[in-house]
Design an enzyme around this catalytic site. Structure first.
Site, PDB file in Angstrom:
ATOM      1  N   ASP A  47       5.501   5.980   0.016  1.00  0.00           N
ATOM      2  CA  ASP A  47       5.955   6.922   1.035  1.00  0.00           C
ATOM      3  C   ASP A  47       6.045   6.213   2.386  1.00  0.00           C
ATOM      4  O   ASP A  47       5.316   5.235   2.625  1.00  0.00           O
ATOM      5  CB  ASP A  47       4.986   8.095   1.141  1.00  0.00           C
ATOM      6  CG  ASP A  47       5.075   9.042  -0.051  1.00  0.00           C
ATOM      7  OD1 ASP A  47       6.107   9.031  -0.743  1.00  0.00           O
ATOM      8  OD2 ASP A  47       4.103   9.796  -0.281  1.00  0.00           O
ATOM      9  N   TYR A  75      -5.112   2.556  -5.414  1.00  0.00           N
ATOM     10  CA  TYR A  75      -4.920   3.121  -4.088  1.00  0.00           C
ATOM     11  C   TYR A  75      -6.260   3.483  -3.463  1.00  0.00           C
ATOM     12  O   TYR A  75      -7.173   3.937  -4.155  1.00  0.00           O
ATOM     13  CB  TYR A  75      -4.075   4.403  -4.158  1.00  0.00           C
ATOM     14  CG  TYR A  75      -2.719   4.243  -4.790  1.00  0.00           C
ATOM     15  CD1 TYR A  75      -1.591   4.026  -4.005  1.00  0.00           C
ATOM     16  CD2 TYR A  75      -2.560   4.327  -6.177  1.00  0.00           C
ATOM     17  CE1 TYR A  75      -0.334   3.877  -4.582  1.00  0.00           C
ATOM     18  CE2 TYR A  75      -1.304   4.184  -6.768  1.00  0.00           C
ATOM     19  CZ  TYR A  75      -0.203   3.963  -5.964  1.00  0.00           C
ATOM     20  OH  TYR A  75       1.026   3.818  -6.540  1.00  0.00           O
ATOM     21  N   ASP A  89       0.704  16.007   2.672  1.00  0.00           N
ATOM     22  CA  ASP A  89       0.222  14.907   3.504  1.00  0.00           C
ATOM     23  C   ASP A  89       0.188  15.360   4.956  1.00  0.00           C
ATOM     24  O   ASP A  89       0.516  16.507   5.275  1.00  0.00           O
ATOM     25  CB  ASP A  89       1.062  13.642   3.321  1.00  0.00           C
ATOM     26  CG  ASP A  89       2.514  13.805   3.753  1.00  0.00           C
ATOM     27  OD1 ASP A  89       2.841  14.793   4.453  1.00  0.00           O
ATOM     28  OD2 ASP A  89       3.342  12.944   3.404  1.00  0.00           O
ATOM     29  N   ARG A 181      -0.610  12.224  -3.356  1.00  0.00           N
ATOM     30  CA  ARG A 181      -0.605  13.491  -2.615  1.00  0.00           C
ATOM     31  C   ARG A 181      -0.951  14.669  -3.522  1.00  0.00           C
ATOM     32  O   ARG A 181      -1.632  15.613  -3.110  1.00  0.00           O
ATOM     33  CB  ARG A 181       0.760  13.723  -1.975  1.00  0.00           C
ATOM     34  CG  ARG A 181       1.047  12.837  -0.777  1.00  0.00           C
ATOM     35  CD  ARG A 181       2.411  13.118  -0.191  1.00  0.00           C
ATOM     36  NE  ARG A 181       3.486  12.642  -1.045  1.00  0.00           N
ATOM     37  CZ  ARG A 181       4.666  13.263  -1.203  1.00  0.00           C
ATOM     38  NH1 ARG A 181       4.893  14.407  -0.576  1.00  0.00           N
ATOM     39  NH2 ARG A 181       5.597  12.744  -1.975  1.00  0.00           N
TER      40      ARG A 181
END
Length: 305
Positions: A47, A75, A89, A181
């Site tokens: 993103d 992540y 987000d 997300r």
């Protein structure tokens, strides 16, 4: 006859430590320009506000992109508790709030159902296609639509920090197609307090690690110079998860023509996918059967036209 692409016939991988505030496509275009490459692509979108590993394949290395896309990735991300947003987000509009704040123990217990093979519904602000249109486009138009759940393998999901009552830092290792997300959104729902991603960083993707990546500032500073080439990793870096087999002199000729070719015995089992090399250079990826590699992808070096 297809038009020949302009640019250098350069092949390999450049790992960029992507900064926040830029799309993955924009980073690829910047790298392609900086190296003067005729072909480039990335192995897994981040993103715009996410940072970390963006592995960019150049030239013939683009043929190995699926092996990085399919590999595990890790992540580190911060979840803002107590708020849900329409984008899942921090860029989105707050659509629900709660004063409830779970304990560390409650958070750890809530992570367990997210391990293994799970079903995940991607965010509505995502690139998933719905009847031929991107979900984010429909979401911006306030269209009423649903996204089907899809499987995701989560290898690991752990609590690594709790800076304050409103924030929790998690680390996740997962397979392809996952949306961090959505993890934040669904965790918040499971805890009854809502949640969204505040910060997201991909720390590794397959064999590539963020700490080995070049910054976008360095790409700009070294653009169009031989110094940038020094950061390139070889094409075969994208094949790190496959066994390597050595071609016979006769086998390399057949493989380069797209035919099954003889290889020397190695670590590959019958029916297993492997890659073949000759004199230290990658030749093809294929299926190993009875002493031969049956090619699926054949690599063309500049000297071979």
């Amino acid at each position: 006859m297809a038009r020949k692409r302009k640019g250098r016939d350069i092949s390999g991988w450049l790992v960029v430590d992507k900064p926040a505030g830029i799309t993955s496509t924009a980073v690829v275009n910047k790298v392609r320009w900086a190296l003067g490459a005729n072909k480039a692509g990335h192995a897994g979108t981040l993103d715009p506000d996410a940072t970390g590993v963006l592995a960019i394949a150049l030239g013939e290395a683009t043929k190995t992109v699926p092996y990085i896309t399919d590999a595990l990735k890790a992540y580190v991300f911060t979840v803002r508790l107590g708020q849900a947003t329409n984008t899942d987000d921090a860029e989105g509009e707050v659509i629900a709030e709660s004063d409830l704040r779970p304990t560390d123990t409650q958070i750890k217990e809530a992570l367990t159902p997210f391990l293994g093979e799970i079903m995940q519904v991607p965010p509505k602000f995502s690139a998933v296609k719905i009847d031929g249109q991107r979900a984010y486009k429909l979401a911006r138009e306030d269209a009423d639509f649903e996204i089907a759940a899809r499987p995701l393998w989560v290898e690991e999901l752990v609590l690594v920090d709790r800076p304050d009552a409103d924030h929790v830092v998690l680390e996740m290792t997962c397979g392809k197609g996952g949306y961090v997300r959505a993890i934040a959104r669904d965790l918040g729902a499971a805890l009854g307090c809502f949640g969204h991603v505040r910060e997201l960083r991909r720390i590794w993707s397959g064999p590539f690690e963020a700490e080995d990546g070049i910054s976008l500032e360095q790409v700009d500073a070294l653009a169009k110079t031989p110094a940038l080439d020094e950061y390139l990793m070889p094409l075969e870096a994208g094949l790190a998860d496959l066994p390597e087999l050595k071609c016979t002199p006769e086998g390399v000729v057949r493989l380069r023509n797209g035919n099954p070719g003889m290889v020397y015995p190695g670590d590959a089992e019958y029916g297993e996918e492997a890659w073949a090399s000759f004199q230290g250079r990658p030749v093809a990826v294929g299926i190993y059967k009875s002493g031969e590699l049956h090619p699926v992808r054949v690599f063309v070096t500049p000297s071979e036209g």
